[in-house]
Design a protein around this motif. Structure first.
Motif, PDB file in Angstrom:
ATOM      1  N   ALA A   1       0.830  -1.207   0.000  1.00 27.11           N
ATOM      2  CA  ALA A   1       0.000   0.000   0.000  1.00 27.11           C
ATOM      3  C   ALA A   1       0.864   1.256   0.000  1.00 27.11           C
ATOM      4  O   ALA A   1       0.582   2.228  -0.716  1.00 27.11           O
ATOM      5  CB  ALA A   1      -0.930  -0.010   1.210  1.00 27.11           C
ATOM      6  N   VAL A   2       1.934   1.236   0.795  1.00 29.65           N
ATOM      7  CA  VAL A   2       2.843   2.386   0.833  1.00 29.65           C
ATOM      8  C   VAL A   2       3.526   2.566  -0.514  1.00 29.65           C
ATOM      9  O   VAL A   2       3.619   3.685  -1.043  1.00 29.65           O
ATOM     10  CB  VAL A   2       3.886   2.199   1.954  1.00 29.65           C
ATOM     11  N   ASP A   3       4.010   1.473  -1.100  1.00 31.10           N
ATOM     12  CA  ASP A   3       4.723   1.550  -2.367  1.00 31.10           C
ATOM     13  C   ASP A   3       3.809   2.025  -3.496  1.00 31.10           C
ATOM     14  O   ASP A   3       4.235   2.790  -4.359  1.00 31.10           O
ATOM     15  CB  ASP A   3       5.307   0.176  -2.713  1.00 31.10           C
ATOM     16  N   SER A   4       2.553   1.569  -3.487  1.00 34.64           N
ATOM     17  CA  SER A   4       1.609   2.012  -4.515  1.00 34.64           C
ATOM     18  C   SER A   4       1.427   3.522  -4.465  1.00 34.64           C
ATOM     19  O   SER A   4       1.402   4.192  -5.505  1.00 34.64           O
ATOM     20  CB  SER A   4       0.263   1.313  -4.332  1.00 34.64           C
ATOM     21  N   TYR A   5       1.323   4.045  -3.270  1.00 34.94           N
ATOM     22  CA  TYR A   5       1.160   5.488  -3.121  1.00 34.94           C
ATOM     23  C   TYR A   5       2.418   6.239  -3.547  1.00 34.94           C
ATOM     24  O   TYR A   5       2.350   7.262  -4.241  1.00 34.94           O
ATOM     25  CB  TYR A   5       0.814   5.824  -1.677  1.00 34.94           C
TER      26      TYR A   5
ATOM     27  N   PRO B   1      -6.688   0.757   3.666  1.00 33.37           N
ATOM     28  CA  PRO B   1      -7.767   1.404   2.909  1.00 33.37           C
ATOM     29  C   PRO B   1      -7.545   2.901   2.711  1.00 33.37           C
ATOM     30  O   PRO B   1      -7.890   3.445   1.654  1.00 33.37           O
ATOM     31  CB  PRO B   1      -9.006   1.143   3.776  1.00 33.37           C
ATOM     32  N   ILE B   2      -6.944   3.552   3.703  1.00 32.84           N
ATOM     33  CA  ILE B   2      -6.664   4.991   3.567  1.00 32.84           C
ATOM     34  C   ILE B   2      -5.631   5.228   2.479  1.00 32.84           C
ATOM     35  O   ILE B   2      -5.785   6.110   1.621  1.00 32.84           O
ATOM     36  CB  ILE B   2      -6.181   5.555   4.914  1.00 32.84           C
ATOM     37  N   LEU B   3      -4.544   4.435   2.497  1.00 35.61           N
ATOM     38  CA  LEU B   3      -3.503   4.594   1.474  1.00 35.61           C
ATOM     39  C   LEU B   3      -4.032   4.242   0.090  1.00 35.61           C
ATOM     40  O   LEU B   3      -3.706   4.916  -0.897  1.00 35.61           O
ATOM     41  CB  LEU B   3      -2.304   3.716   1.821  1.00 35.61           C
ATOM     42  N   PHE B   4      -4.837   3.200  -0.010  1.00 35.48           N
ATOM     43  CA  PHE B   4      -5.411   2.827  -1.306  1.00 35.48           C
ATOM     44  C   PHE B   4      -6.324   3.930  -1.842  1.00 35.48           C
ATOM     45  O   PHE B   4      -6.298   4.237  -3.042  1.00 35.48           O
ATOM     46  CB  PHE B   4      -6.184   1.525  -1.177  1.00 35.48           C
TER      47      PHE B   4
END
Length: 392
Positions: A136-140, A208-211
């Motif tokens: 999730a962190v990397d996607s952001y 969910p917040i990061l997504f």
């Protein structure tokens, strides 16, 4: 399945709630765990293997997101193998299991097996939680163009380091001062439960917040690339959003039963006598969720591969011949041959606004493609690379 009750059972003075679930139809429960874990491991490996008809391509630039997804599957496979091994010993050697946590016992192998197998399962699934958080962190960061080649090293340090640290710390506090004389009381076991469920709750709350932030950033990127938001770009944004939704749906389905079960068992532990008649429904609910955990926890591996890559088919290609082709973006714009400009061309781009603009557009395409990879439909699935080659 993964539960802190597996480690708690290794103590001779285990609490009544742990004894309740661990002694409830152990043959049936272990059989359910073996069946669920075996199906999940086999189907997960089948999903990851290269298939006939696929063009096995290797990205010109390492994608940390693809590597993270593969590592999540590896953690699930190893955790499932731990469940199979523990449950098989439990079924095949009842005499050996009966000696677990016997006070003043001279044979330490049963206790060593109990602690070792429980820690193995907890460590692997906990590492999978941390890798899911890293994804999730990397996607952001990919969308924000803040992720570099060195970030995957930081992810390894965080995922494996925190998983080992929390696992060892929780078990050390649980078995203090020694395995044969664990301290009694609910307060003694709480730190172990916290270290077990902390990464699970982190993924449940923060991912969910990061997504959601990533999806919003993707929409801004797509709008800013051409100044308009076309139907193709809207479809691409929807695919990325749907992929994140599938990931969280699988996670919630597979692990919500653990939270419910642990809440019920904590409630029972706080009662003076858990065998009282008014608590019958609570006991029944705890036992039902315990069986559900044995089914859903190991199935996470296979369900995650469906969320990551979709169904990749059964036609396994055992030749293992890797052919490289130019990487094509999955977005509406086509990436040129120099999607990753060399240092020589970089200086030229600094003085050529048109080339610099093209490079920025290509970087946007690359970021979007990394997030949407594995969620194509129709004939595009034939040209998708095997997850194994995507991750390395």
């Amino acid at each position: 399945m993964a539960s802190p009750r597996l480690e708690t059972y290794c103590c001779p003075n285990r609490d009544a709630a742990t004894q309740l679930v661990m002694s409830f139809q152990p043959e049936v429960f272990c059989g359910v765990c073996i069946g669920s874990a075996s199906v999940s491991v086999l189907l997960t490996v089948l999903q990851l293997l290269p298939k006939k008809g696929q063009i096995l391509r290797k990205m010109p630039k390492a994608s940390s997101s693809s590597t993270i997804l593969l590592l999540i599957s590896v953690c699930d496979i190893l955790g499932g193998l731990g469940v199979i091994f523990r449950s098989s010993v439990w079924l095949g050697f009842p005499g050996f299991i009966a000696n677990i946590s016997v006070a003043n016992a001279t044979d330490m192998w049963p206790s060593a097996f109990c602690v070792g197998s429980a820690m193995w399962i907890q460590l692997l699934y906990s590492a999978g939680f941390w890798w899911l958080f890293c994804y999730a962190v990397d996607s952001y960061l990919v969308v924000r163009r803040s992720a570099g080649l060195s970030t995957i090293v930081l992810y390894h340090m965080m995922a494996w380091g925190l998983a080992v640290l929390l696992c060892v710390e929780g078990v050390a506090l649980l078995y203090y001062p020694s395995l044969s004389s664990c301290e009694k009381g609910l307060e003694h076991a709480i730190p172990h439960y916290i270290t077990t469920y902390a990464p699970l709750l982190l993924v449940l709350v923060v991912n969910p917040i990061l997504f959601r932030r990533t999806v919003s950033a993707v929409a801004s990127l797509l709008k800013g690339r051409q100044g308009i938001y076309t139907e193709n770009e809207r479809r691409l944004g929807t695919e990325i959003q749907m992929r994140f939704f599938k990931i969280m749906l699988v996670f919630i389905v597979c692990w919500s039963s653990n939270i419910v079960n642990e809440s019920l068992l904590f409630y029972l532990e706080m009662q003076p006598d858990i065998n009282e008649m008014p608590l019958k429904n609570i006991r029944s609910a705890a036992l039902i969720t315990w069986i559900i955990m044995g089914i859903l926890n190991p199935m996470q591996g296979f369900l995650f591969t469906l969320a990551f890559y979709g169904w990749t088919g059964c036609r396994v290609d055992l030749k293992w011949q890797k052919r490289e082709i130019p990487w094509e973006s999955m977005s509406s714009s086509t990436v040129g041959e120099n999607a990753y400009p060399s240092p020589v061309n970089y200086q030229t781009n600094l003085h050529d606004p048109k080339k610099l603009s093209t490079t920025d557009s290509q970087q946007t395409d690359e970021a979007i493609s990394m997030l949407s990879e594995g969620n194509t439909s129709g004939d595009d699935r034939i040209t998708r690379s095997s997850p194994i080659y995507q991750g390395w």
